[in-house]
Scaffold this motif. Structure first.
Motif, mmCIF file in Angstrom:
data_model
loop_
_atom_site.group_PDB
_atom_site.id
_atom_site.type_symbol
_atom_site.label_atom_id
_atom_site.label_comp_id
_atom_site.label_asym_id
_atom_site.label_seq_id
_atom_site.Cartn_x
_atom_site.Cartn_y
_atom_site.Cartn_z
ATOM 1 N N GLU A 261 0.808 -0.961 -0.453
ATOM 2 C CA GLU A 261 0.247 -0.652 0.163
ATOM 3 C C GLU A 261 1.175 1.168 0.022
ATOM 4 O O GLU A 261 0.232 2.619 -0.749
ATOM 5 C CB GLU A 261 -0.899 0.091 1.509
ATOM 6 C CG GLU A 261 -2.032 -1.550 0.979
ATOM 7 C CD GLU A 261 -3.352 -0.955 0.307
ATOM 8 O OE1 GLU A 261 -3.077 -0.004 0.335
ATOM 9 O OE2 GLU A 261 -4.095 -2.011 -0.632
ATOM 10 N N VAL B 192 -1.663 -11.912 5.986
ATOM 11 C CA VAL B 192 -2.066 -11.554 7.364
ATOM 12 C C VAL B 192 -3.156 -10.800 6.240
ATOM 13 O O VAL B 192 -4.213 -11.164 8.066
ATOM 14 C CB VAL B 192 -1.218 -10.588 7.288
ATOM 15 C CG1 VAL B 192 -1.788 -10.144 8.822
ATOM 16 C CG2 VAL B 192 0.388 -11.158 8.210
ATOM 17 N N ILE B 193 -3.026 -10.528 5.812
ATOM 18 C CA ILE B 193 -3.968 -8.752 5.223
ATOM 19 C C ILE B 193 -5.731 -9.856 4.909
ATOM 20 O O ILE B 193 -6.501 -9.614 4.940
ATOM 21 C CB ILE B 193 -3.651 -7.990 4.809
ATOM 22 C CG1 ILE B 193 -2.423 -7.142 4.863
ATOM 23 C CG2 ILE B 193 -4.557 -7.148 4.327
ATOM 24 C CD1 ILE B 193 -2.700 -6.959 6.250
ATOM 25 N N LYS C 262 -6.826 -10.032 2.108
ATOM 26 C CA LYS C 262 -7.870 -9.329 1.184
ATOM 27 C C LYS C 262 -7.950 -10.357 -0.479
ATOM 28 O O LYS C 262 -9.244 -10.092 -0.715
ATOM 29 C CB LYS C 262 -7.320 -7.965 1.156
ATOM 30 C CG LYS C 262 -8.245 -7.065 1.367
ATOM 31 C CD LYS C 262 -8.037 -5.666 1.716
ATOM 32 C CE LYS C 262 -7.279 -5.156 0.351
ATOM 33 N NZ LYS C 262 -6.521 -3.619 0.903
ATOM 34 N N PHE D 237 -6.218 -1.912 11.311
ATOM 35 C CA PHE D 237 -5.115 -2.538 11.201
ATOM 36 C C PHE D 237 -4.810 -3.213 10.850
ATOM 37 O O PHE D 237 -4.265 -3.986 9.785
ATOM 38 C CB PHE D 237 -4.340 -1.868 12.272
ATOM 39 C CG PHE D 237 -3.813 0.037 12.188
ATOM 40 C CD1 PHE D 237 -4.333 -0.095 11.334
ATOM 41 C CD2 PHE D 237 -3.296 0.252 13.339
ATOM 42 C CE1 PHE D 237 -4.216 2.059 10.960
ATOM 43 C CE2 PHE D 237 -3.387 2.021 13.491
ATOM 44 C CZ PHE D 237 -3.957 2.690 12.525
ATOM 45 N N ALA D 238 -5.198 -4.338 11.967
ATOM 46 C CA ALA D 238 -5.143 -5.584 11.189
ATOM 47 C C ALA D 238 -5.839 -6.837 10.525
ATOM 48 O O ALA D 238 -5.549 -7.414 10.098
ATOM 49 C CB ALA D 238 -5.997 -6.572 13.368
ATOM 50 N N LYS D 239 -6.749 -6.048 10.439
ATOM 51 C CA LYS D 239 -7.754 -6.399 9.117
ATOM 52 C C LYS D 239 -7.547 -5.919 8.167
ATOM 53 O O LYS D 239 -7.287 -6.921 6.747
ATOM 54 C CB LYS D 239 -9.212 -5.755 9.229
ATOM 55 C CG LYS D 239 -10.496 -7.126 8.619
ATOM 56 C CD LYS D 239 -11.758 -7.017 9.306
ATOM 57 C CE LYS D 239 -12.500 -5.319 7.854
ATOM 58 N NZ LYS D 239 -13.490 -5.125 9.127
ATOM 59 N N LYS D 240 -7.122 -5.112 7.585
ATOM 60 C CA LYS D 240 -6.693 -3.793 6.498
ATOM 61 C C LYS D 240 -5.050 -3.765 5.625
ATOM 62 O O LYS D 240 -4.854 -3.620 4.520
ATOM 63 C CB LYS D 240 -7.401 -2.978 5.899
ATOM 64 C CG LYS D 240 -9.008 -3.164 6.183
ATOM 65 C CD LYS D 240 -9.897 -2.294 6.977
ATOM 66 C CE LYS D 240 -10.276 -0.666 4.900
ATOM 67 N NZ LYS D 240 -11.186 -0.241 5.007
ATOM 68 N N GLY D 241 -4.215 -3.867 7.368
ATOM 69 C CA GLY D 241 -3.334 -3.311 7.127
ATOM 70 C C GLY D 241 -2.684 -1.782 7.887
ATOM 71 O O GLY D 241 -3.831 -1.525 7.296
ATOM 72 N N ALA E 3 -3.676 0.705 4.402
ATOM 73 C CA ALA E 3 -5.260 0.905 3.825
ATOM 74 C C ALA E 3 -6.005 1.584 4.534
ATOM 75 O O ALA E 3 -7.015 1.595 4.618
ATOM 76 C CB ALA E 3 -4.837 -0.584 3.468
#
Lengths: 209, 209
Positions: free
Chosen positions: A24, A109-110, A112, B18-22, B25
């Motif tokens: 990102e 980890v992400i 997505k 942060f954990a979910k999307k970074g 992002a």
DNA sequence: GATAAAATCAAACATTTGTTTAATTTGAGT
DNA sequence: ACTCAAATTAAACAAATGTTTGATTTTATC
């Protein structure tokens, strides 16, 4: 899709930057600048920044996939020897493609991008099945123990190796190896890591230390 | 700096996102929206998005740090027992703070923010030294082997646990545990993981399987 | 060397980003 | 009730983002 030289140039520049700054935080201008191409070329060639990331995964995973397959088919090696080679080849791969393995870790980890998720699941499944066969083979020959959890074992190998890679500077510092030349240090660390993982596998798979 | 309830609310919402999307992002608008505060509050309270990330690390690392210390001071436990508890406490922590451990992993990979890097180095060094003492203690008592590489051993524990966490859905799928209720599955997995890591430590540290 | 497709380019595009501003509301302490 | 600082808000800010455009150049094929 087949990639030409320019494709590869962009992909591998992107790989460097994604590994260094994260996907990102890397801009298409960064990539274009460092790859020495016009910014519009990235959309023109790949469609989008995200598709470029997918292209990177296709590019690297394609070559990595083959490694395990051929080894396990070999009929002249004992299961124990195959495990050792498996470990060493994995360590080699991670060291040789540090950047990509870092990106892969973060993407897992992400979690997505569905294209990438599916690519990774497919690879993991294939690897787990192949290693499962190898272990079953060893069990039939009486050299491996029963009740081995393949996924746990793989997690230990993957996790240990990537963790050592991430902690490399800390490892050097903590063990007072700062004077050692970089080349020498990396060789030493690779050998230690290899011996360490092999010892773990031996402990889990066989009856002797 | 001391955080009030609103600080914590923002920090822990940010942690989730942060954990979910970074980190990159995730937008401050995401955080403000989900934490149900005005967007300007984030700069007002923390100064910037990056300082918010640092605040998250201070918030979480502060509570995590204490765990190891107190255990190792205990004089009524054998070195072997201490190692077992160390492993279980680590697994508990990672499961309880999945999100934060994911963020921490990615931040270590990217390795950009100097405040966070220093926080992590300090913690690693402290942990490695404490565990080193524990192992030395076991060696003097004759229950642990000589020549143990502490950093490698730690890398295996950290790496295995986080890798299992990341591969949790795959683990479930590969072992045909899809029918099992989520709760039951997580308990099972935690027990297997615990036994697995303990077995590895035993193999590295002692002379028996 | 004419032709057409592919590659390259600078510029512009609309969005989205983190942050700031300036005004308003809140809430104790007196 | 008054005061003042802290908290909260909507709006605006400039900068940066990924992508597209339309013109130009290169390349290869005949």
């Amino acid at each position: 899709m087949a990639y030409n030289d320019k494709h590869i140039q962009i992909i591998e520049t992107a790989e460097q930057l994604f590994a260094k700054k994260g996907y990102e935080a890397t801009t298409v201008r960064d990539i274009a600048g460092q790859a020495d191409v016009n910014i519009a070329m990235i959309s023109y060639y790949f469609g989008s920044k995200e598709k470029l990331l997918e292209a990177l995964f296709n590019h690297r995973l394609g070559s990595i996939k083959m490694g395990v397959e051929s080894l396990l088919k070999n009929d002249f090696l004992s299961p124990g020897k195959k495990v050792d080679i498996l470990i060493d080849e994995h360590i080699e791969r991670v060291i040789h493609h540090k950047g990509f393995y870092k990106i892969m870790l973060c993407e897992q980890v992400i979690n997505k991008n569905p294209v990438i998720i599916n690519l990774l699941i497919e690879i993991k499944k294939r690897n787990a099945e192949l290693i499962n066969k190898l272990i079953n083979d060893g069990q039939k020959k009486g050299v491996f123990k029963k009740n081995v959890d393949v996924v746990l074992l793989m997690s230990t190998m993957l996790g240990t190796v990537i963790q050592v890679l991430i902690n490399q500077p800390f490892y050097r510092d903590f063990n007072n190896l700062k004077k050692m030349p970089a080349k020498k240090f990396e060789e030493t660390m690779q050998k230690k890591l290899s011996a360490h993982v092999k010892k773990i596998f031996k402990a889990i798979l066989t009856n002797e230390g």
